[in-house]
Design a protein around this motif. Structure first.
Motif, PDB file in Angstrom:
ATOM      1  N   THR A  58      -4.914  -4.897 -13.789  1.00  0.00           N
ATOM      2  CA  THR A  58      -4.568  -4.930 -15.204  1.00  0.00           C
ATOM      3  C   THR A  58      -3.066  -5.138 -15.340  1.00  0.00           C
ATOM      4  O   THR A  58      -2.305  -4.912 -14.400  1.00  0.00           O
ATOM      5  CB  THR A  58      -4.928  -3.609 -15.913  1.00  0.00           C
ATOM      6  N   MET A  59      -2.680  -5.556 -16.532  1.00  0.00           N
ATOM      7  CA  MET A  59      -1.266  -5.801 -16.784  1.00  0.00           C
ATOM      8  C   MET A  59      -0.469  -4.507 -16.619  1.00  0.00           C
ATOM      9  O   MET A  59       0.605  -4.483 -16.047  1.00  0.00           O
ATOM     10  CB  MET A  59      -1.102  -6.355 -18.198  1.00  0.00           C
ATOM     11  N   ARG A  60      -1.065  -3.409 -17.110  1.00  0.00           N
ATOM     12  CA  ARG A  60      -0.381  -2.131 -17.011  1.00  0.00           C
ATOM     13  C   ARG A  60      -0.109  -1.756 -15.549  1.00  0.00           C
ATOM     14  O   ARG A  60       0.982  -1.351 -15.187  1.00  0.00           O
ATOM     15  CB  ARG A  60      -1.236  -1.052 -17.685  1.00  0.00           C
ATOM     16  N   GLN A  61      -1.144  -1.942 -14.701  1.00  0.00           N
ATOM     17  CA  GLN A  61      -0.979  -1.644 -13.271  1.00  0.00           C
ATOM     18  C   GLN A  61       0.158  -2.469 -12.674  1.00  0.00           C
ATOM     19  O   GLN A  61       1.055  -1.945 -12.022  1.00  0.00           O
ATOM     20  CB  GLN A  61      -2.262  -2.010 -12.518  1.00  0.00           C
ATOM     21  N   MET A  62       0.086  -3.750 -12.939  1.00  0.00           N
ATOM     22  CA  MET A  62       1.077  -4.652 -12.369  1.00  0.00           C
ATOM     23  C   MET A  62       2.478  -4.200 -12.759  1.00  0.00           C
ATOM     24  O   MET A  62       3.389  -4.178 -11.943  1.00  0.00           O
ATOM     25  CB  MET A  62       0.804  -6.061 -12.898  1.00  0.00           C
ATOM     26  N   ARG A  63       2.632  -3.835 -14.014  1.00  0.00           N
ATOM     27  CA  ARG A  63       3.955  -3.407 -14.475  1.00  0.00           C
ATOM     28  C   ARG A  63       4.403  -2.139 -13.759  1.00  0.00           C
ATOM     29  O   ARG A  63       5.551  -2.038 -13.349  1.00  0.00           O
ATOM     30  CB  ARG A  63       3.928  -3.180 -15.996  1.00  0.00           C
ATOM     31  N   THR A  64       3.489  -1.196 -13.582  1.00  0.00           N
ATOM     32  CA  THR A  64       3.915   0.047 -12.929  1.00  0.00           C
ATOM     33  C   THR A  64       4.191  -0.174 -11.440  1.00  0.00           C
ATOM     34  O   THR A  64       5.124   0.406 -10.895  1.00  0.00           O
ATOM     35  CB  THR A  64       2.894   1.187 -13.099  1.00  0.00           C
ATOM     36  N   PHE A  65       3.415  -1.026 -10.795  1.00  0.00           N
ATOM     37  CA  PHE A  65       3.682  -1.313  -9.375  1.00  0.00           C
ATOM     38  C   PHE A  65       5.096  -1.879  -9.221  1.00  0.00           C
ATOM     39  O   PHE A  65       5.855  -1.480  -8.340  1.00  0.00           O
ATOM     40  CB  PHE A  65       2.689  -2.324  -8.798  1.00  0.00           C
ATOM     41  N   THR A  95       0.809  -1.213   0.000  1.00  0.00           N
ATOM     42  CA  THR A  95       0.000   0.000   0.000  1.00  0.00           C
ATOM     43  C   THR A  95       0.847   1.270   0.000  1.00  0.00           C
ATOM     44  O   THR A  95       0.326   2.355  -0.215  1.00  0.00           O
ATOM     45  CB  THR A  95      -0.952   0.032   1.213  1.00  0.00           C
ATOM     46  N   VAL A  96       2.169   1.156   0.208  1.00  0.00           N
ATOM     47  CA  VAL A  96       3.016   2.346   0.100  1.00  0.00           C
ATOM     48  C   VAL A  96       3.169   2.769  -1.361  1.00  0.00           C
ATOM     49  O   VAL A  96       3.597   3.875  -1.656  1.00  0.00           O
ATOM     50  CB  VAL A  96       4.438   2.131   0.702  1.00  0.00           C
ATOM     51  N   LEU A  97       2.807   1.904  -2.275  1.00  0.00           N
ATOM     52  CA  LEU A  97       2.956   2.232  -3.696  1.00  0.00           C
ATOM     53  C   LEU A  97       1.833   3.152  -4.169  1.00  0.00           C
ATOM     54  O   LEU A  97       0.704   3.057  -3.691  1.00  0.00           O
ATOM     55  CB  LEU A  97       2.943   0.951  -4.540  1.00  0.00           C
ATOM     56  N   LYS A  98       2.178   4.008  -5.102  1.00  0.00           N
ATOM     57  CA  LYS A  98       1.173   4.875  -5.692  1.00  0.00           C
ATOM     58  C   LYS A  98       0.208   4.008  -6.502  1.00  0.00           C
ATOM     59  O   LYS A  98       0.629   3.152  -7.269  1.00  0.00           O
ATOM     60  CB  LYS A  98       1.846   5.897  -6.620  1.00  0.00           C
ATOM     61  N   GLY A  99      -1.080   4.223  -6.281  1.00  0.00           N
ATOM     62  CA  GLY A  99      -2.057   3.471  -7.069  1.00  0.00           C
ATOM     63  C   GLY A  99      -2.543   2.205  -6.400  1.00  0.00           C
ATOM     64  O   GLY A  99      -3.427   1.538  -6.921  1.00  0.00           O
ATOM     65  N   VAL A 100      -1.959   1.879  -5.258  1.00  0.00           N
ATOM     66  CA  VAL A 100      -2.457   0.686  -4.559  1.00  0.00           C
ATOM     67  C   VAL A 100      -3.357   1.109  -3.405  1.00  0.00           C
ATOM     68  O   VAL A 100      -2.880   1.519  -2.356  1.00  0.00           O
ATOM     69  CB  VAL A 100      -1.310  -0.199  -4.041  1.00  0.00           C
ATOM     70  N   GLY A 101      -4.644   1.058  -3.633  1.00  0.00           N
ATOM     71  CA  GLY A 101      -5.619   1.365  -2.593  1.00  0.00           C
ATOM     72  C   GLY A 101      -6.113   0.066  -1.984  1.00  0.00           C
ATOM     73  O   GLY A 101      -5.523  -0.996  -2.208  1.00  0.00           O
ATOM     74  N   GLU A 102      -7.203   0.182  -1.263  1.00  0.00           N
ATOM     75  CA  GLU A 102      -7.714  -0.980  -0.540  1.00  0.00           C
ATOM     76  C   GLU A 102      -8.111  -2.117  -1.487  1.00  0.00           C
ATOM     77  O   GLU A 102      -7.756  -3.269  -1.295  1.00  0.00           O
ATOM     78  CB  GLU A 102      -8.939  -0.550   0.266  1.00  0.00           C
ATOM     79  N   GLU A 103      -8.845  -1.725  -2.552  1.00  0.00           N
ATOM     80  CA  GLU A 103      -9.340  -2.732  -3.499  1.00  0.00           C
ATOM     81  C   GLU A 103      -8.182  -3.450  -4.188  1.00  0.00           C
ATOM     82  O   GLU A 103      -8.143  -4.671  -4.278  1.00  0.00           O
ATOM     83  CB  GLU A 103     -10.225  -2.065  -4.569  1.00  0.00           C
TER      84      GLU A 103
END
Ligand code: ADP
Ligand code: MG
Length: 679
Positions: free
Chosen positions: A149-156, A7-15
């Motif tokens: 999504t794949m894009r999210q995973m890559r950016t995380f 959750t410290v990552l940008k874009g990682v919320g609760e869901e």
């Protein structure tokens, strides 16, 4: 740092965090150890160099107005012409209706898809407008869950890598070892694995992570074992060798040399004040059960109880029956516990187990239920050990105090591999069959020879024998497998109208399966059509013929297991592999099958072949599963890791030195130094 929450990552919320958790990812470390299962290559390709069926990316100009058609309600097909260099090709895109509005004549687009060279058609997976530059031409592809999504995973993962770079991450593998094997540091390896710059750095990154995974695995097993030997101990069973010898003499046959040797090591283990943890491997019919019986006999003579757990009810019944026969002259009681044992019979059984009257209990996983209480359980045996989970085996073991444990498996694996993969167990192998067995004659035929095969079936049936027909395997779909079996069953019933044809598949419930199997066992059914989803692990000595359709779709282990269903009686048995195998590896497999019936030899050969879908699916053999490493393919690394782990454990440096601090902490965080072990 590494153990911070995602959750410290940008874009990682609760869901998103919840979706990640479904993948077993809660920390940055777990995120970075979520490796891609493949890579997408966006490197632009010249069509002149492209192969048929190759997946590739091209850039070109839209040459015709896209045409959109709906084939069905939820299935659309969009087509247009594209100029790529000097080639004019067709592009097809399914279920991307939005492209109709998006694409204009003359637009530059990048398209990734599968190239049909003969039709000059590209079936698009991805269509991107413009000739945009990509940061990486090779992008990782990950397993996803929920709305990820794949894009999210890559950016995380990119973010996590950047964060780690700003810290001194450290490396659990000591520098000396990294230098010795020329392994890249952990962070470099992680980065290269997710975003490889080239093949070479990817290769070294994999090498490094494979070694790390194996080393930790080996250290865990060996540390457990060292600690167990030192601190937990076991109990010494008092064995009356004379009585045991008399029992062996009373058997209706002589033990084979392999059986005698294995029996000796087991009795030796039982006598020592150390908890036995032994794996007994041997082909179906090699006589493992008899060895188990001797061990049970010895333990019972020593005043303790024994338990044998098997994966199915029918097997439990069979084992109980044969043990009862062996033990009857010695006044030893064998109980049978399955879900079918109910009411007062069950109550009685459990009571006599608790007060010690009942000396041996055979059963399914019903054995691990709370209500099952032993007076003093000395030996636990599980048959087909890989069919049970770690937890189930632990629960059974926990029913005794420091009970000795024997695991049995009919999927033999080469000794060298077994030692490395099951380093926390001693390994015994029965490598020969009892004398006088007729090896199963195995043939490989093409589909067009099917009528001859059916003649052969008829001949066996006319002799009063029974046969199995294993259906073609369709990997993607159980529904299709079942349909196949149903169709084949109908066709065979027509061909062999004089006989009863049974049908077995994964959609039947346990009771229905048992019913079919009972009928086959009692010869009410002569020909059994079955998918492989269904375990046919039953002894039907009258069955002499095994037909396996599309045999090249199965690994050697599975073929070997299936073949082992016949040849249980005195009559000559046959196995027919029906296959139009095309690839060299498949042909080689078929050939090996026709040449040997020895499971150990098969597994050795398979280790050499190492084709895809091999002998050692971890589900079949019980081999441990790894994230990135493959026990068979990376076997050499496994052996190296085993030796390194052994010398580490034996060195003082490992237990106290600074170089090993991270490794120790890592093992500690995984509970290795606590006394509760796992297996
Ligand atoms: P496994 O459990 O390894 O599949 P079993 O113990 O069930 O094998 O043995 C298969 C059959 O061979 C049984 O009928 C058993 O009685 C018989 N058998 C076992 N050992 C010998 C032997 N040394 N000589 C002859 N027959 C044997
Ligand atoms: Mg012991």
């Amino acid at each position: 740092m590494f153990d911070q929450s995602v959750t410290v990552l940008k874009g990682v919320g609760e869901e998103t965090a919840k979706d990640l958790e479904q993948l077993g990812i809660t920390t940055l470390e777990e995120l970075l150890y979520h490796f891609p299962y493949r890579y997408e290559n966006y490197q632009l390709k010249e069509l002149a160099d492209a192969l048929h069926d190759e997946k590739l990316t091209v850039e070109g100009q839209v040459q015709s107005e896209p045409v959109l058609r709906y084939i069905r309600k939820n299935l659309s097909r969009l087509t247009f012409r594209l100029f790529v260099g000097e080639h004019l090709i067709s592009v097809v895109a399914f279920n991307k209706p939005f492209l109709k509005k998006l694409l204009q004549l003359g637009d530059t687009v990048q398209i990734t898809g599968k190239w049909d060279m003969h039709r000059a058609t590209l079936t698009a997976v991805e269509v991107r407008k413009g000739g945009q530059e990509r940061e990486h031409v090779v992008e990782p592809v990950y397993t996803l869950r929920g709305n990820l999504t794949m894009r999210q995973m890559r950016t995380f993962i990119k973010q996590a890598l950047v964060m780690m770079k700003s810290q001194a991450l450290g490396d659990p593998i000591p520098l000396s070892l990294r230098q010795a094997y020329k392994l890249p540091p952990r962070l470099d390896a992680l980065e290269a694995l997710h975003f490889p710059k080239d093949r070479i750095s990817l290769k070294h990154a994999r090498r490094r992570m494979i070694y790390e995974e194996f080393l930790i695995f080996q250290l865990k097993m060996q540390a457990y074992r060292a600690i167990e030997r030192r601190e937990i101990g076991g109990r010494a069973v008092k064995i009356d060798q004379d009585k045991v010898d008399r029992f062996i003499d009373a058997l209706p046959f002589e033990l084979t040399e392999a059986q005698s040797k294995v029996t000796k090591s087991i009795l030796h283990d039982l006598k020592l004040p150390i908890r036995m943890n032994r794996l007994l491997q041997g082909d179906v019919g090699s006589g493992k059960t008899v060895v188990a019986a001797i061990a049970l006999f010895a333990v019972v003579q020593g005043g303790l109880q024994g338990a044998l757990m098997v994966p199915t009810e029918i097997l439990a019944e069979q084992h109980a029956e044969s043990l009862n026969q062996l033990f009857a002259p010695f006044d030893i009681q064998v109980g049978l516990l399955t879900s079918r044992v109910k009411g007062t019979a069950r109550k009685h059984l459990l009571a006599s187990l608790k007060n010690g009257e009942l000396q041996i209990l055979v059963g399914t996983h019903a054995l691990i239920q709370d209500e099952v209480v032993f007076k003093d359980l000395g030996l636990v045996i599980t048959d087909e050990q890989h069919r049970f989970g770690v937890e189930q085996r632990r629960l059974l073991r926990a029913k005794g105090e420091q009970s000795d444990v024997l695991y049995m498996t009919a999927t033999p694996i080469p000794r060298t591999l077994a030692i490395s993969a099951f380093g926390d167990m001693d390994i015994s192998s029965i490598t020969e069959m009892p004398a006088g067995r007729k090896p199963i004659e195995t043939y490989w035929v093409k589909h067009k020879q099917m009528s001859q095969v059916l003649d052969m079936v008829l001949k066996e049936l006319e002799k009063g024998r029974q046969a199995y027909v294993i259906c073609p395997l369709i990997e993607e779909s159980e529904a299709l497998d079942v349909q196949n079996a149903i169709d084949l069953h109908a066709a065979l019933q027509e061909t062999f109208s004089k006989y009863q044809i049974g049908l077995m598949h994964g959609r039947l419930n346990a009771e229905e399966k048992d019913e079919v199997m009972e009928a086959f066992k009692n010869n009410e059914v002569q020909l059994l059509v079955s998918t492989t989803v269904v375990e046919v692990g039953v002894n039907v000595p009258n069955a002499t013929l095994m037909i396996i359709y599309d045999a090249d779709r199965f690994g050697l282990a599975q073929l070997h297991q299936l073949r082992g269903r016949v040849g249980r009686g005195d009559a000559q048995a046959y196995c027919v592999l029906v296959s139009d195998a095309k690839s060299e590896v498949s042909k080689e497999r078929m050939r090996i099958m026709t040449e040997t019936t020895n499971g150990f030899e098969l597994s050795e050969q398979d280790l050499k072949l190492r084709g895809p879908g091999d002998y050692f699916g971890s589900k079949q053999s019980g081999l441990p599963d790894f994230k990135i490493a493959d026990v068979v393919h990376d076997f050499k690394a496994l052996e190296v890791a085993r030796e390194d782990a052994a010398s580490m454990i034996n060195s003082d440096d490992f237990w106290t030195g600074e170089d090993y601090r991270m490794l120790r902490e890592l093992l500690k965080s995984q509970g290795v130094f606590e006394t509760e072990r796992l297996d």
